[in-house]
Design a protein around this motif. Structure first.
Motif: not given
Ligand code: SF4
Length: 293
Positions: A35, A47, A56, A65, A79
């Motif tokens: 992330c 996202p 992220c 997350c 993701c």
């Molecule tokens: S899993 Fe969650 S923290 Fe990781 S990139 Fe995707 S949205 Fe972002």
């Protein structure tokens, strides 16, 4: 764990303790490397657009997350489909001995680069582990075993040594063995299969099958490696001996399909596809909770 066509007689040749269970992401023992370390864009199901090395927006201070339970609802397919093959916990707990990038900002950039290399090594381990357990590879089993051990040793290198590694040439050697494996397995399934009236058509050349209905084609023993099967209709298909390495299965319809004896499939590919309770999966993979009943 048993595998399709498992070669039980020759198990004494396996010296590596590695199994697919060691190659699954263990986010509780990672520091959210995937992330942070990766570049990603909103158009690919993440996202927001972000640079490599930037956390992220949803990554919390405890490396969890914030929207993990809602990834599907939010349409975050990037993701959902990502699989680190256990590289995250290896970098966190072995390479850096439990030190995270927040407590050690000076080393953070190096950690991200090491994670990207470790990801490639663990991905190779996933495929080699599978190849070694397939019965048709009997004649190259020693070579596969040596390569698995050689690749596993790389995971224990120091951060500096990992950064100096010629990963491209190692991958080249691994790929040659995986290609041989694929040919041996596909020949087995291409062989004694009669084409039913339901499967009269043959696969056209090329790699782009986006949105195509492939249900009239006999795909047993086909080489679908690296193909684009986004939103393709594979409903009820028998994919025994089909090589799916690197195939893009986002939103492909796998309802009722039999993938038990397909080869080189990963959890990330399955997570991104559509399936149901009738879809049959290889024993190394889990049925995604969002699949229809
Ligand atoms: S899993 Fe969650 S923290 Fe990781 S990139 Fe995707 S949205 Fe972002």
């Amino acid at each position: 764990m048993n595998y399709p066509f498992e070669n039980k007689k020759d198990q004494k040749l396996s010296f590596s303790n590695i199994s697919h269970s060691n190659l699954r992401a263990d986010c509780d023992n990672c520091f959210g490397f995937c992330c942070v370390a990766l570049y990603f864009s909103a158009s690919e199901g993440f996202p927001a657009n972000k640079d490599a090395g930037t956390p992220c927006i949803n990554l919390q201070s405890d490396f969890r997350c914030k929207v993990h339970k809602d990834l599907r609802k939010l349409g975050l397919k990037g993701c959902i489909a990502y699989d680190c093959f256990g590289a995250g916990q290896k970098v966190a707990q072995v390479t850096y001995n439990g030190h995270d990038w927040r407590e050690d900002p000076e080393t953070a950039q190096q950690m991200y680069e090491v994670f990207l290399i470790m990801h490639q090594i663990h991905e190779m381990l996933w495929y080699l582990t599978e190849a070694l357990r397939l019965e048709p590879v009997r004649n190259i089993q020693d070579n596969l075993n040596s390569m698995l051990i050689e690749t596993e040793k790389l995971t224990l290198l120091s951060a500096d040594s990992l950064l100096e590694l010629d990963i491209t040439s190692h991958r080249f050697k691994v790929n040659a063995l995986l290609k041989q494996t694929s040919e041996l397995v596909r020949n087995k399934f291409h062989g004694g299969q009669k084409t039913s009236s339901k499967h009269q058509k043959t696969l056209s050349r090329g790699r782009d099958f986006i949105g195509k209905d492939l249900t009239k084609i006999n795909l047993r023993g086909e080489n679908l490696s690296g193909t684009y099967l986004i939103a393709a209709n594979l409903r009820g298909m028998d994919l025994s001996g089909t090589d799916l390495i690197g195939a893009d299965l986002r939103d492909s319809d796998l309802r009722g399909a039999n993938l038990t004896n397909s080869i080189f499939l990963t959890q990330g590919q399955i997570n991104a596809a559509k399936g149901d309770s009738e879809t049959k999966l290889p024993m190394s993979l889990s049925r995604p909770s969002h699949w229809s009943k």
